[in-house]
Design a protein around this motif. Structure first.
Motif, PDB file in Angstrom:
ATOM      1  N   ASN A  70       5.849   9.421  -8.597  1.00  0.00           N
ATOM      2  CA  ASN A  70       5.367   8.274  -9.368  1.00  0.00           C
ATOM      3  C   ASN A  70       4.082   7.723  -8.771  1.00  0.00           C
ATOM      4  OD1 ASN A  70       7.770   8.377 -10.902  1.00  0.00           O
ATOM      5  ND2 ASN A  70       8.827   7.027  -9.462  1.00  0.00           N
ATOM      6  N   SER A  71       4.089   7.537  -7.463  1.00  0.00           N
ATOM      7  CA  SER A  71       2.971   6.859  -6.797  1.00  0.00           C
ATOM      8  C   SER A  71       1.671   7.640  -6.938  1.00  0.00           C
ATOM      9  CB  SER A  71       3.290   6.623  -5.319  1.00  0.00           C
ATOM     10  OG  SER A  71       3.528   7.852  -4.652  1.00  0.00           O
ATOM     11  N   SER A  72       1.717   8.979  -6.804  1.00  0.00           N
ATOM     12  CA  SER A  72       0.476   9.754  -6.907  1.00  0.00           C
ATOM     13  C   SER A  72      -0.096   9.668  -8.313  1.00  0.00           C
ATOM     14  CB  SER A  72       0.725  11.211  -6.502  1.00  0.00           C
ATOM     15  OG  SER A  72       1.680  11.814  -7.362  1.00  0.00           O
ATOM     16  N   TYR A  73       0.788   9.698  -9.320  1.00  0.00           N
ATOM     17  CA  TYR A  73       0.306   9.576 -10.700  1.00  0.00           C
ATOM     18  C   TYR A  73      -0.315   8.215 -10.945  1.00  0.00           C
ATOM     19  CZ  TYR A  73       0.361   8.464 -15.648  1.00  0.00           C
ATOM     20  OH  TYR A  73      -0.002   8.026 -16.894  1.00  0.00           O
ATOM     21  N   TRP A  74       0.401   7.144 -10.593  1.00  0.00           N
ATOM     22  CA  TRP A  74      -0.082   5.805 -10.915  1.00  0.00           C
ATOM     23  C   TRP A  74      -1.332   5.442 -10.117  1.00  0.00           C
ATOM     24  CZ3 TRP A  74       0.672   3.705 -15.222  1.00  0.00           C
ATOM     25  CH2 TRP A  74       1.895   3.793 -15.884  1.00  0.00           C
ATOM     26  N   LYS A  75      -1.392   5.858  -8.861  1.00  0.00           N
ATOM     27  CA  LYS A  75      -2.571   5.511  -8.060  1.00  0.00           C
ATOM     28  C   LYS A  75      -3.826   6.154  -8.631  1.00  0.00           C
ATOM     29  CE  LYS A  75      -0.057   4.519  -3.794  1.00  0.00           C
ATOM     30  NZ  LYS A  75       0.288   4.970  -2.410  1.00  0.00           N
ATOM     31  N   GLU A  76      -3.732   7.412  -9.053  1.00  0.00           N
ATOM     32  CA  GLU A  76      -4.905   8.071  -9.629  1.00  0.00           C
ATOM     33  C   GLU A  76      -5.226   7.521 -11.020  1.00  0.00           C
ATOM     34  OE1 GLU A  76      -5.034  12.277  -9.533  1.00  0.00           O
ATOM     35  OE2 GLU A  76      -4.923  12.386  -7.344  1.00  0.00           O
ATOM     36  N   THR A  77      -4.195   7.239 -11.799  1.00  0.00           N
ATOM     37  CA  THR A  77      -4.431   6.714 -13.146  1.00  0.00           C
ATOM     38  C   THR A  77      -5.062   5.338 -13.096  1.00  0.00           C
ATOM     39  OG1 THR A  77      -2.562   7.986 -14.034  1.00  0.00           O
ATOM     40  CG2 THR A  77      -3.319   6.117 -15.334  1.00  0.00           C
ATOM     41  N   LEU A  78      -4.571   4.490 -12.197  1.00  0.00           N
ATOM     42  CA  LEU A  78      -5.118   3.132 -12.102  1.00  0.00           C
ATOM     43  C   LEU A  78      -6.523   3.118 -11.514  1.00  0.00           C
ATOM     44  CD1 LEU A  78      -1.906   1.227 -10.958  1.00  0.00           C
ATOM     45  CD2 LEU A  78      -2.935   1.272 -13.231  1.00  0.00           C
ATOM     46  N   LEU A  79      -6.897   4.196 -10.826  1.00  0.00           N
ATOM     47  CA  LEU A  79      -8.259   4.329 -10.307  1.00  0.00           C
ATOM     48  C   LEU A  79      -9.182   5.019 -11.309  1.00  0.00           C
ATOM     49  CD1 LEU A  79      -7.517   5.351  -6.598  1.00  0.00           C
ATOM     50  CD2 LEU A  79      -8.575   3.216  -7.379  1.00  0.00           C
ATOM     51  N   ASP A  80      -8.685   5.242 -12.527  1.00  0.00           N
ATOM     52  CA  ASP A  80      -9.460   5.877 -13.598  1.00  0.00           C
ATOM     53  C   ASP A  80      -9.807   7.327 -13.309  1.00  0.00           C
ATOM     54  OD1 ASP A  80      -9.467   3.772 -15.374  1.00  0.00           O
ATOM     55  OD2 ASP A  80     -11.310   2.888 -14.581  1.00  0.00           O
ATOM     56  N   TYR A  81      -9.007   7.984 -12.461  1.00  0.00           N
ATOM     57  CA  TYR A  81      -9.205   9.417 -12.246  1.00  0.00           C
ATOM     58  C   TYR A  81      -8.657  10.220 -13.425  1.00  0.00           C
ATOM     59  CZ  TYR A  81     -10.258   8.300  -7.348  1.00  0.00           C
ATOM     60  OH  TYR A  81     -10.809   7.795  -6.200  1.00  0.00           O
ATOM     61  N   ASN A  82      -7.748   9.630 -14.183  1.00  0.00           N
ATOM     62  CA  ASN A  82      -7.204  10.262 -15.368  1.00  0.00           C
ATOM     63  C   ASN A  82      -7.783   9.591 -16.606  1.00  0.00           C
ATOM     64  OD1 ASN A  82      -5.612  12.008 -13.843  1.00  0.00           O
ATOM     65  ND2 ASN A  82      -3.927  10.541 -13.732  1.00  0.00           N
ATOM     66  N   TYR A  83      -7.565  10.190 -17.753  1.00  0.00           N
ATOM     67  CA  TYR A  83      -8.166   9.659 -18.975  1.00  0.00           C
ATOM     68  C   TYR A  83      -7.239   9.911 -20.162  1.00  0.00           C
ATOM     69  CZ  TYR A  83      -9.482  14.606 -19.200  1.00  0.00           C
ATOM     70  OH  TYR A  83      -9.458  15.966 -19.183  1.00  0.00           O
ATOM     71  N   MET A 160      11.433   6.981 -23.494  1.00  0.00           N
ATOM     72  CA  MET A 160      12.185   7.146 -22.253  1.00  0.00           C
ATOM     73  C   MET A 160      11.249   6.999 -21.066  1.00  0.00           C
ATOM     74  SD  MET A 160      15.212   9.826 -23.006  1.00  0.00           S
ATOM     75  CE  MET A 160      16.361   9.455 -24.345  1.00  0.00           C
ATOM     76  N   CYS A 161      11.728   7.380 -19.907  1.00  0.00           N
ATOM     77  CA  CYS A 161      10.963   7.191 -18.678  1.00  0.00           C
ATOM     78  C   CYS A 161      11.153   8.397 -17.768  1.00  0.00           C
ATOM     79  CB  CYS A 161      11.426   5.919 -17.975  1.00  0.00           C
ATOM     80  SG  CYS A 161      10.753   5.680 -16.308  1.00  0.00           S
ATOM     81  N   ALA A 162      10.079   8.810 -17.117  1.00  0.00           N
ATOM     82  CA  ALA A 162      10.150   9.843 -16.093  1.00  0.00           C
ATOM     83  C   ALA A 162       9.947   9.198 -14.737  1.00  0.00           C
ATOM     84  CB  ALA A 162       9.075  10.903 -16.328  1.00  0.00           C
ATOM     85  N   THR A 163      10.811   9.507 -13.788  1.00  0.00           N
ATOM     86  CA  THR A 163      10.689   8.927 -12.452  1.00  0.00           C
ATOM     87  C   THR A 163      10.998   9.979 -11.400  1.00  0.00           C
ATOM     88  OG1 THR A 163      11.547   7.243 -10.923  1.00  0.00           O
ATOM     89  CG2 THR A 163      13.052   8.013 -12.650  1.00  0.00           C
ATOM     90  N   ASN A 165      11.571   9.258  -8.125  1.00  0.00           N
ATOM     91  CA  ASN A 165      12.466   8.740  -7.087  1.00  0.00           C
ATOM     92  C   ASN A 165      13.684   8.012  -7.649  1.00  0.00           C
ATOM     93  OD1 ASN A 165      11.328   6.410  -8.044  1.00  0.00           O
ATOM     94  ND2 ASN A 165      10.463   5.739  -6.087  1.00  0.00           N
ATOM     95  N   GLY A 166      13.855   8.035  -8.960  1.00  0.00           N
ATOM     96  CA  GLY A 166      15.019   7.404  -9.572  1.00  0.00           C
ATOM     97  C   GLY A 166      14.838   5.950  -9.942  1.00  0.00           C
ATOM     98  N   ALA A 167      13.740   5.311  -9.490  1.00  0.00           N
ATOM     99  CA  ALA A 167      13.502   3.889  -9.777  1.00  0.00           C
ATOM    100  C   ALA A 167      12.828   3.754 -11.140  1.00  0.00           C
ATOM    101  CB  ALA A 167      12.638   3.252  -8.696  1.00  0.00           C
ATOM    102  N   SER A 168      13.481   3.045 -12.048  1.00  0.00           N
ATOM    103  CA  SER A 168      12.951   2.932 -13.410  1.00  0.00           C
ATOM    104  C   SER A 168      11.636   2.157 -13.454  1.00  0.00           C
ATOM    105  CB  SER A 168      13.978   2.267 -14.320  1.00  0.00           C
ATOM    106  OG  SER A 168      14.318   0.974 -13.833  1.00  0.00           O
ATOM    107  N   HIS A 169      11.526   1.074 -12.693  1.00  0.00           N
ATOM    108  CA  HIS A 169      10.335   0.235 -12.781  1.00  0.00           C
ATOM    109  C   HIS A 169       9.099   0.893 -12.161  1.00  0.00           C
ATOM    110  CE1 HIS A 169      12.455  -0.927  -9.030  1.00  0.00           C
ATOM    111  NE2 HIS A 169      11.232  -0.965  -8.531  1.00  0.00           N
ATOM    112  N   GLU A 170       9.294   1.974 -11.413  1.00  0.00           N
ATOM    113  CA  GLU A 170       8.164   2.708 -10.856  1.00  0.00           C
ATOM    114  C   GLU A 170       7.774   3.903 -11.719  1.00  0.00           C
ATOM    115  OE1 GLU A 170       8.510   3.683  -6.695  1.00  0.00           O
ATOM    116  OE2 GLU A 170       9.917   2.038  -6.361  1.00  0.00           O
ATOM    117  N   GLY A 171       8.525   4.151 -12.778  1.00  0.00           N
ATOM    118  CA  GLY A 171       8.363   5.368 -13.548  1.00  0.00           C
ATOM    119  C   GLY A 171       7.239   5.338 -14.568  1.00  0.00           C
ATOM    120  N   ILE A 172       7.191   6.401 -15.363  1.00  0.00           N
ATOM    121  CA  ILE A 172       6.130   6.626 -16.341  1.00  0.00           C
ATOM    122  C   ILE A 172       6.751   6.657 -17.734  1.00  0.00           C
ATOM    123  CG2 ILE A 172       4.335   8.238 -17.088  1.00  0.00           C
ATOM    124  CD1 ILE A 172       4.578   9.327 -14.080  1.00  0.00           C
TER     125      ILE A 172
END
Length: 453
Positions: A70-83, A160-163, A165-172
């Motif tokens: 989760n963290s690697s996806y969100w950190k790059e997405t929030l830094l605008d590395y994804n589009y 739905m949500c993909a996670t 580490n199992g934590a829903s609030h950290e998921g995608i």
């Protein structure tokens, strides 16, 4: 976690301070807006609804960028590395029914600071956060919702949500079509999750369509799923630890444990949450969590009123001001929301909050112009051409793209003329497909209409 024992005298500990803190206007509106923003999931996939689905059948087999957490996806997405529109793959993620209330918020610096601040407000009698601590944790990205899984009236979309580490609030957040949904739902209902590798394209919720006007600091990203491959687990494999955090807002005139002045929380709003495991006790852990939340609201007030909840499938409390069921189906109390606007300085989006409020959209194309143009097309061509243009009109309005709307309206204005200029019609159509690229698949048929106009 579910200890309901209460003492005759409550003691509150405010670590490193006197407990004076504020629920400021921005914090209140942010959490309030998150509840209504769930409605936007109904519109995020408007470009591939109904007659445009065939384009996505040509989806590339490329896996794109691969993420393992989760963290690697969100950190790059929030830094605008994804589009938006980018293909990505989530490797060996658990898919669950519960989505983060505010996707990606957990991984921001502000959220991390809020979670640390929550430690200042605890009740040692119950080994729990006070309402202020709960508020800080929710500002820290904690909280989940469950949306309807029957699909919408216009298409079969499932949320739905993909996670990792199992934590829903950290998921995608995921949006699935019926084909993929049916692959995984039985397993999710049986054991609480389904593990696999997910490939899809990044999309974003169109917050300009939200009922609440608010300057959101981070985009609300989700993933349009096109491929799912099971990760088959051995029979003796350890079951994934799934952690779902549900939150509810409540209001009371006698909140306890706040130690706030009238200026800091004059409206007496509070939030609480509880964590449960959907894999445990055949789902009965959710019922225990709801009971705990109810007990918590009475622990800190004598007559709490629940403002918002977390589950579109079921109304767990009764008498909630704005249930998720009502929000998602557009059946919430409009007059009550107007009262909130007046009482709590919430800005209602006038573009989407009309008298009838039949659907969320951006600019609406002039109906008389559309009708006149379609009547002309019907006389000169056939009903198939009319249905095509109706479908294009619906897709443009759902997209909320003002450039597309303006170009299509000018297209219809020119089309209804006795001798429309083909060059202008083509120019307006190209303006439409530039703004809403998915419509390019209809260009040949539209050009045929232009030539015969």
């Amino acid at each position: 976690m579910f200890d309901y024992k209460q003492s005759d005298e409550q003691r509150f500990i405010f670590k490193k301070g006197d407990g004076v803190a504020s629920l400021n206007k921005r914090e209140f509106i942010q959490i309030f807006a998150d509840a209504f923003d769930n409605m936007l999931y109904n519109f995020v996939e408007s470009d591939i609804d109904t007659f445009e689905r065939n384009l996505y059948n040509k989806f590339s087999e490329s896996t794109g960028k691969v993420y393992y957490s989760n963290s690697s996806y969100w950190k790059e997405t929030l830094l605008d590395y994804n589009y938006i529109g980018q293909t990505i793959t989530l490797k060996d993620f658990a898919v669950i029914e519960w989505l983060p209330s505010s996707p990606g918020l957990f991984f921001t610096g502000k959220a991390e600071k809020a979670r640390r601040k929550a430690e200042l407000f605890v009740n040692p009698n119950y080994n729990e956060y006070l309402p202020l601590g709960k508020l800080e944790m929710i500002m820290g990205g904690v909280g989940s919702v469950r949306l309807g899984s029957e699909g919408t009236s216009n298409s079969n979309k499932y949320f739905m949500c993909a996670t990792s580490n199992g934590a829903s609030h950290e998921g995608i957040p995921l949006i699935l079509d019926k084909r993929i949904y049916l692959q995984i739902i039985d397993e999710i209902k049986t054991k609480g999750y389904c593990k696999g590798t997910i490939t899809g394209t990044i999309a974003v919720l169109h917050t300009e369509k939200s009922i609440i006007t608010f300057d959101r600091e981070i985009p609300k990203y989700c993933l349009l799923v096109e491929h799912f491959r099971h990760t088959y687990e051995k029979k003796d494999a350890i079951v994934e630890k799934i952690s779902v955090t549900i939150a509810a807002a409540f209001q009371s005139e006698d909140l306890k444990g706040y130690n706030l002045t009238e200026e800091t929380n004059k409206n007496n709003f509070a939030w609480t949450y509880c964590t449960f495991d959907p894999c445990k006790d055949n789902g009965r852990d959710l019922k225990k969590a709801v009971e705990w939340i109810t007990q918590y609201t009475y622990r800190y007030s004598s007559n709490p009123r629940i403002i918002s909840d977390f589950d579109e499938h079921f109304d767990h409390f009764g008498g909630v001001d704005f249930t998720l069921q009502e929000i998602m189906s557009n059946r919430f109390n409009k007059e009550l929301l107007k009262q909130y606007e007046y009482s709590y300085q919430i800005n209602i989006n006038k573009l989407v909050f009309g008298d009838n409020f039949e659907h969320v959209s951006g600019m609406i194309i002039n109906r008389s112009i559309v009708t006149n143009s379609l009547n002309k097309v019907s006389q000169q061509l056939n009903d198939e051409a009319v249905q095509l243009l109706k479908g294009i009109t619906e897709a443009v309005e759902k997209s909320g793209n003002n450039d597309a709307t303006e170009n299509l309206e000018e297209f219809y204005k020119e089309l209804q003329n006795s001798k429309p200029k083909k060059s202008l019609l083509k120019s307006f159509w190209y303006g439409v497909v530039t703004a809403v690229p998915m419509l390019i698949i209809h260009t040949d048929r539209v050009m045929n209409i232009i030539e015969k106009a």
